[in-house]
Design an enzyme around this catalytic site. Structure first.
Site, PDB file in Angstrom:
ATOM      1  N   GLU A   1      -4.865   2.401  -4.211  1.00 41.66           N
ATOM      2  CA  GLU A   1      -3.402   2.513  -4.133  1.00 41.66           C
ATOM      3  C   GLU A   1      -2.789   1.252  -3.525  1.00 41.66           C
ATOM      4  O   GLU A   1      -1.696   1.287  -2.974  1.00 41.66           O
ATOM      5  CB  GLU A   1      -3.001   3.743  -3.302  1.00 41.66           C
ATOM      6  CG  GLU A   1      -3.341   3.668  -1.828  1.00 41.66           C
ATOM      7  CD  GLU A   1      -4.729   4.194  -1.476  1.00 41.66           C
ATOM      8  OE1 GLU A   1      -4.921   4.576  -0.316  1.00 41.66           O
ATOM      9  OE2 GLU A   1      -5.605   4.226  -2.356  1.00 41.66           O
TER      10      GLU A   1
ATOM     11  N   ASP B   1      -1.544   9.365 -10.577  1.00 41.39           N
ATOM     12  CA  ASP B   1      -1.500   8.269 -11.544  1.00 41.39           C
ATOM     13  C   ASP B   1      -0.060   7.877 -11.865  1.00 41.39           C
ATOM     14  O   ASP B   1       0.257   6.693 -12.026  1.00 41.39           O
ATOM     15  CB  ASP B   1      -2.215   8.674 -12.831  1.00 41.39           C
ATOM     16  CG  ASP B   1      -3.731   8.735 -12.668  1.00 41.39           C
ATOM     17  OD1 ASP B   1      -4.232   8.235 -11.642  1.00 41.39           O
ATOM     18  OD2 ASP B   1      -4.398   9.279 -13.571  1.00 41.39           O
TER      19      ASP B   1
ATOM     20  N   HIS C   1      -4.082  14.739  -9.405  1.00 40.83           N
ATOM     21  CA  HIS C   1      -4.358  13.344  -9.745  1.00 40.83           C
ATOM     22  C   HIS C   1      -3.467  12.830 -10.870  1.00 40.83           C
ATOM     23  O   HIS C   1      -3.208  11.634 -10.957  1.00 40.83           O
ATOM     24  CB  HIS C   1      -5.830  13.180 -10.111  1.00 40.83           C
ATOM     25  CG  HIS C   1      -6.747  13.284  -8.935  1.00 40.83           C
ATOM     26  ND1 HIS C   1      -6.947  12.254  -8.043  1.00 40.83           N
ATOM     27  CD2 HIS C   1      -7.506  14.321  -8.475  1.00 40.83           C
ATOM     28  CE1 HIS C   1      -7.788  12.631  -7.099  1.00 40.83           C
ATOM     29  NE2 HIS C   1      -8.150  13.885  -7.337  1.00 40.83           N
TER      30      HIS C   1
ATOM     31  N   ASN D   1      -2.019  13.014  -3.860  1.00 38.92           N
ATOM     32  CA  ASN D   1      -3.042  13.489  -4.800  1.00 38.92           C
ATOM     33  C   ASN D   1      -3.452  14.927  -4.494  1.00 38.92           C
ATOM     34  O   ASN D   1      -3.612  15.752  -5.401  1.00 38.92           O
ATOM     35  CB  ASN D   1      -4.270  12.584  -4.747  1.00 38.92           C
ATOM     36  CG  ASN D   1      -4.226  11.462  -5.767  1.00 38.92           C
ATOM     37  OD1 ASN D   1      -3.585  11.584  -6.804  1.00 38.92           O
ATOM     38  ND2 ASN D   1      -4.898  10.372  -5.481  1.00 38.92           N
TER      39      ASN D   1
ATOM     40  N   ASP E   1       0.845  -1.195   0.000  1.00 34.40           N
ATOM     41  CA  ASP E   1       0.000   0.000   0.000  1.00 34.40           C
ATOM     42  C   ASP E   1       0.884   1.250   0.000  1.00 34.40           C
ATOM     43  O   ASP E   1       1.834   1.346   0.787  1.00 34.40           O
ATOM     44  CB  ASP E   1      -0.913   0.002   1.228  1.00 34.40           C
ATOM     45  CG  ASP E   1      -1.951   1.110   1.161  1.00 34.40           C
ATOM     46  OD1 ASP E   1      -3.021   0.883   0.585  1.00 34.40           O
ATOM     47  OD2 ASP E   1      -1.673   2.214   1.685  1.00 34.40           O
TER      48      ASP E   1
END
Length: 262
Positions: A166, A140, A136, A131, A123
């Site tokens: 994530e 990504d 964003h 973010n 994780d």
């Protein structure tokens, strides 16, 4: 699996040629047979001219037409394969999607091969903050960086899936405790060493890993629950660390379970 593409191209070309060749031959035979019936009783010269002419015309018409049909069939088959592949992977990271990842693990569990192995749940730490701070698009990019680091840290036969926003899963069939610990630490260290500077600003990137070792038949849901519990503990102990549990040990809450610290 042929990943170069050359082997598949040669095989497809051969299949097209066989389909067109056999189809053309069949058309020639049918056309010649029909002509033989049509010209039956006529002089030998007229008979053979009719039979041979019908066969030649059929060949000239059928060969290109059947080649086109065979090529379209090949393209359709390739498209179906690509659609099947895309439906099994995450579009952003090219990792297996969660349902396929889980299904493949359960398939391994039901196979007659060795049941020993490990499941890692990886994780990204503070992903929401990344973010929020950088946007964003950079989020990504972080997901793709982490996916790449994970895939470069495992063997060809291991499975890597994106099982949450994530969160990634890594399945190591046949791995010993030492192997699994080494892979988990390699993943953690590789990501921790990544230099990420969106817009010239430093963006520390780390992951926490919860891992479960097994040597018996366990379903994915059970393994994931225990690995996720270790992930929660890794987060609570400061993040950027690996926590293990062995499923052969019934005492889940034991304090002497092995850990790897950053």
């Amino acid at each position: 699996m042929d990943t170069s593409g050359t082997g598949n191209t040669a095989g497809d070309s051969g299949a097209v040629a066989r389909y067109a060749g056999l189809g053309t031959a069949a058309c020639v035979v049918v056309a010649a047979g029909a002509a033989a019936l049509l010209f039956q009783g006529q002089a030998d010269g007229a008979f053979w001219r009719g039979v041979i002419g019908a066969g030649v015309v059929a060949g000239f018409v059928a060969a290109p037409l059947l080649t086109i049909i065979a090529n379209e069939r090949r393209k359709f088959g390739a498209l179906k394969s690509e659609v099947s592949r895309l439906s099994s992977v995450d579009a952003l990271t090219s990792c297996l999607n969660g349902s396929v990842f889980a299904s493949l693990i359960d398939a391994f569990r039901n196979s007659p091969s060795s049941r020993q192995g490990a499941l890692l749940v990886v994780d990204i730490d503070d992903f929401r903050a990344i973010n929020a701070r950088f946007g964003h698009a950079w989020g990504d990019e972080v997901l793709k960086i982490v996916a790449g680091a994970i895939k470069s840290s495992v063997r060809g036969g291991d499975l890597v899936g994106r099982i949450g926003g994530e969160e990634f899963g890594v399945f190591l069939p046949g791995a010993s405790k030492e192997n699994a610990e080494r892979v988990a630490e390699r993943i953690r260290g590789s990501i921790s060493d990544t230099v990420l500077e969106p817009g010239g600003r430093n963006c520390p990137l780390t992951v926490s890993v919860g891992a479960v070792l097994f040597d018996d038949q366990f379903e994915f849901d059970e393994m994931f629950r225990k690995a996720d519990g270790r992930l929660t503990e890794a987060k609570a102990r400061g993040r950027n660390r690996v926590e293990f549990i062995d499923m052969s040990d019934d005492s889940d809450d034991s304090d002497d379970r092995p850990t790897l610290n950053a």
